[in-house]
Design an enzyme around this catalytic site. Structure first.
Site, PDB file in Angstrom:
ATOM      1  CG  LEU A  77      -1.613  -1.367   1.375  1.00 54.18           C
ATOM      2  CD1 LEU A  77      -2.451  -1.323   2.398  1.00 54.18           C
ATOM      3  CD2 LEU A  77      -2.509  -1.442  -0.100  1.00 54.18           C
ATOM      4  NE  ARG A  78       4.719   0.650  -3.872  1.00 51.49           N
ATOM      5  CZ  ARG A  78       5.703  -0.309  -4.067  1.00 51.49           C
ATOM      6  NH1 ARG A  78       6.461  -0.700  -3.137  1.00 51.49           N
ATOM      7  NH2 ARG A  78       5.886  -0.606  -5.212  1.00 51.49           N
ATOM      8  CG  ASP A 318       3.990  -9.399  -5.575  1.00 51.77           C
ATOM      9  OD1 ASP A 318       4.273  -8.812  -4.733  1.00 51.77           O
ATOM     10  OD2 ASP A 318       5.089  -9.826  -6.415  1.00 51.77           O
ATOM     11  CG  HIS A 322       6.317   0.760  -8.905  1.00 55.42           C
ATOM     12  ND1 HIS A 322       7.361   1.241  -8.124  1.00 55.42           N
ATOM     13  CD2 HIS A 322       6.595  -0.392  -9.249  1.00 55.42           C
ATOM     14  CE1 HIS A 322       7.827   0.219  -7.783  1.00 55.42           C
ATOM     15  NE2 HIS A 322       7.576  -0.903  -8.478  1.00 55.42           N
TER      16      HIS A 322
END
Lengths: 441, 335
Positions: A77-78, A318, A322
């Site tokens: 989820l960054r 997965d 980005h």
């Protein structure tokens, strides 16, 4: 904007009846055209309504599938730390549009999920977004550096469902062994992506394509040697280990043998590994730069067979969103990963369209299968369970397009792919959090 | 019952198309690799180079073909020989030449590759000659530049070094004429070699009789035979009856890894000595892309011997690069 997204705080109908759908609930062996009854956020029954049930709302699901909410066992989820790529709000929102009601996030955030403070932050952000539920996986070692154990008991109490290294190695075998022993004593399971750090230095599968393109190559043995090494330690420590993101066909056979010997291991694969191969990186397609790398067609077929045989219990996204710049460089310099959240369900059910899996096995691989491997009580329509479910149009016939993705990351190799299955409704706790609007892309 | 549609084949996108190298009329726009070049275009490059050989033999070695054109030599990785020959080729075509050693300037200041390119485009560049440490860098740059700019790959990672391969073809054609009857042995570190990869494609494009690679297994890429070569594990059998022997440079840093036990053992097994050269055809030529490691892959007696054409390669290299540059930039005009 595709459809309507409402968070979980919006007022729920106290009772709901979804009628005439093909209900597939693999955990309970259900595959029948019938009705699902929901009351107070929980499944109140399948087939037969409970006594004195009065539906406030009825949804006609005829011609559709009704399945448990999708459980994605491995999605980045960054947040915290890489919010220029995505954040918890953006990705849990993208999740519900694709039927994902729960997801587990690996610990390689910045800072790493190795303290209760970071877990609390993740939980609070997820709660504030109030869309898909988020289950953090804690770091097995501090900072994921592979040298010192993280505070396992504290992480468990704070809500970590498992511990892992998010693909980073524990090169010191002694550390790995102690970590496994300690985790076992705390009844925590470990999620590992088997990869030998020396053999895995590269960016493409060691085979004809990487040879032709001159790309530093990762042999399949990078995975199988690490898997063998870890299996030996599982035998010695008795800890439950889930192997995630398998890529090599040989690994399936090794997992099968380990399970036959009674080892407490399970395995999962990312959806893209079941469709793409090394051939797809030809012409240096950075959207196909993933780790572990896309391997040969034979590997892909063995992985598919592994899912069909039940040796691989879960299929996950997965998900690695980005920013555009991360993929705008020469292939080896691009960041690996696919924003896979929104293609998880369509790809998995495509395996059923192609006759690789029967529909119930495909549904199990994204619902009760991953829930079981993570020890979550989810992914079923069992009476009393949280009413997390989705309705899928099996004849949607639609084209997946980058421009219409909900994730912040648009890095997908599946742009332009056609799918038959599409989520039309997603419910969490009985609340309709997503409804696809007919006519929207 | 809803109507089921027939599922269409997966959509292939433009990025799958290798013909990024050619313009709509099939003329050379970029040179990224030999792979994907039609054989007649390869012949055209070699023939054009032939016409430039006479230019380089004149006392005034200049033609005005690229007058007013600006060429940037973008070297993200150090190089002496390739850069010098490109620069000479550009100057002999009367181009304005700018040399940028990007390895020591912009990128160390954190500028991205794309930002560097955009800046140079703004300086009205016509062509970039690019060397980069990453495989696929030239392909990436060619896919990103403005439509009027051409890109020539001067070596990217382990992927390709097409002008080297073309000058090797030129050299072989000069000494041997008919490719179809030739046995060509490429000896040494194929794994790390962009030169070898481009040579293999180039030799196969012109239907070379047999292309062999000769190396220990640690210096061969996986499934190398799928590139259209025969693998020989020892030098003696690998060069027997060969017409052309191409020795590859063995980088000193390979010795520090576990790929080979020692320089001495490598020379003993794979070094080209006069005795071993006698196994090849008596008129065999010996080639090397340079710089030569004497006593590692090749004995001085062979490198300087009568069968060596290593220095001819260097001279022909200028003509071949002139051909590539002028064809990329003079597409509108007749050659």
């Amino acid at each position: 904007m595709t459809g309507h997204i409402r968070d979980r705080r919006s007022t729920a109908e106290p009772s709901l009846r979804i009628i005439d759908g093909r209900v597939i609930d693999p955990a309970n062996g259900v595959d029948a055209v019938t009705d699902v009854f929901v009351r107070d956020g929980r499944i109140a029954g399948v087939g037969q309504p409970p006594e004195d049930f009065r539906a406030v709302r009825t949804i006609d699901a005829s011609g559709r599938l009704v399945i448990p909410g999708v459980v994605d066992a491995w999605a980045r989820l960054r947040e915290p730390g890489e919010t220029h790529k995505a954040n918890i709000a953006s990705e849990t929102r993208a999740a519900v549009t694709a039927g994902v009601t729960r997801l587990a996030c690996p610990p390689d955030t910045r800072p790493v999920i190795d303290s209760t403070a970071v877990i609390k932050l993740v939980q609070e952000r997820a709660e504030a977004a109030a869309l898909a539920r988020v289950h953090p996986i804690g770091a097995l070692t501090r900072e994921l550096e592979g040298s010192q154990l993280s505070p396992v008991a504290a992480l468990r109490e704070a809500g970590c469902i498992a511990l892992g290294q998010a693909g980073r190695p524990v090169t010191d075998t002694r550390v790995l062994r102690y970590a496994m022993e300690y985790a076992a004593s705390q009844d925590m399971r470990i999620v590992l992506q088997p990869s030998d750090p020396w053999l895995a230095e590269g960016c493409a599968h060691e085979g004809p394509v990487a040879s032709r393109l001159g790309l530093p190559a990762i042999p399949a043995a990078a995975e199988t040697t690490a898997l063998a090494h870890t299996l030996a330690l599982v035998e010695a420590t008795g800890v439950r280990v889930h192997f995630t993101n398998l890529s090599a066909g040989r690994s399936v056979e090794m997992i099968e043998r380990a399970r036959d010997r009674g080892l407490p291991v399970s395995a999962s694969v990312s959806a893209h590994q079941l469709f793409l191969t090394e051939m797809d990186i030809d012409a240096f397609d950075a959207d196909c730069h993933v780790l572990p790398p896309l391997r040969s067609e034979r590997d892909r077929n063995l992985l598919r067979q592994g899912v069909a045989d039940g040796i691989i219990e879960g299929i996950q996204s997965d998900h690695q969103p980005h920013e555009a710049d991360a993929k705008l460089a020469p292939f080896p310099a691009t960041e690996p990963g696919i924003a896979g959240l929104e293609t998880l369900l369509p790809l998995t059910l495509k395996l059923a369209d192609e006759g690789v899996l029967d529909l119930a096995t495909a549904v199990a691989a994204i619902t009760c299968g991953p829930a079981r491997t993570l020890g979550l009580e989810a992914g079923t329509l069992t009476t009393g369970a949280s009413a997390d479910l989705c309705i899928v149009d099996p004849d949607a016939y639609w084209t997946f397009e980058r421009e219409h993705m909900h994730s912040r990351g648009r890095n997908t190799p599946f742009h332009g792919w056609s799918f038959e299955h599409r989520v039309s409704h997603t419910f969490i706790d009985g609340q309709l959090v997503f409804e696809h609007a007919p006519g929207d892309p | 019952m809803a109507v089921k549609f027939v599922r269409p084949k997966r959509v292939r996108l433009a990025r799958d198309n290798w013909n990024i190298q050619l313009d709509e009329q099939g003329r050379l726009r970029h040179l990224v690799d030999v792979q994907g070049l039609p054989p007649q275009l390869i012949t055209q490059i070699l023939d054009t180079a032939e016409s430039f050989v006479s230019v380089t033999d004149r006392s005034i070695k200049k033609v005005p073909l690229l007058r007013g054109r600006t060429v940037f030599n973008l070297f993200f990785e150090p190089s002496t020989r390739t850069r010098t020959t490109f620069e000479l080729a550009e100057k002999r075509l009367s181009a304005d030449v700018m040399n940028l050693n990007v390895a020591t300037s912009a990128t160390t200041k954190g500028e991205s590759l794309l930002d560097t390119l955009r800046n140079l485009e703004a300086m009205q560049a016509d062509l970039f000659v690019v060397r980069h440490a990453d495989s696929g860098a030239a392909h990436f740059i060619a896919s990103q530049v403005a439509p009027h700019i051409s890109v020539v790959n001067a070596g990217d990672g382990r992927y390709a070094h097409p002008t080297q391969a073309l000058l090797d073809l030129f050299t072989i054609r000069h000494f041997k004429q008919d490719f179809t009857r030739l046995r060509v042995a490429i000896v040494g570190d194929v794994l790390h070699s962009r030169v070898a990869r481009s040579q293999i494609h180039a030799l196969n494009s012109v239907n070379t009789g047999e292309v062999r690679v000769v190396a220990p297994p640690t210096l061969l890429p996986a499934a190398v035979e799928r590139m259209g070569v025969h693998v020989y594990p020892d030098l003696e059998s690998g060069i027997r009856d060969a017409d052309v022997i191409i020795m590859l440079r063995l980088q000193k840093e390979r010795m520090r890894g576990a790929l080979l036990p020692s320089e001495g053992e490598y020379f003993q097994r794979f070094g080209l000595t006069p005795e071993r050269l006698a196994l090849a055809r008596p008129d065999a030529i010996v080639m090397h892309p340079g710089p030569v490691n004497r006593g590692v892959e090749i004995a001085s007696a062979v490198a300087d011997g009568p069968q060596s054409v290593i220095l001819d390669q260097v001279s022909f290299g200028i003509a071949v690069r002139m051909a590539v540059l002028s064809m990329c930039l003079n597409r509108g005009e007749s050659q």
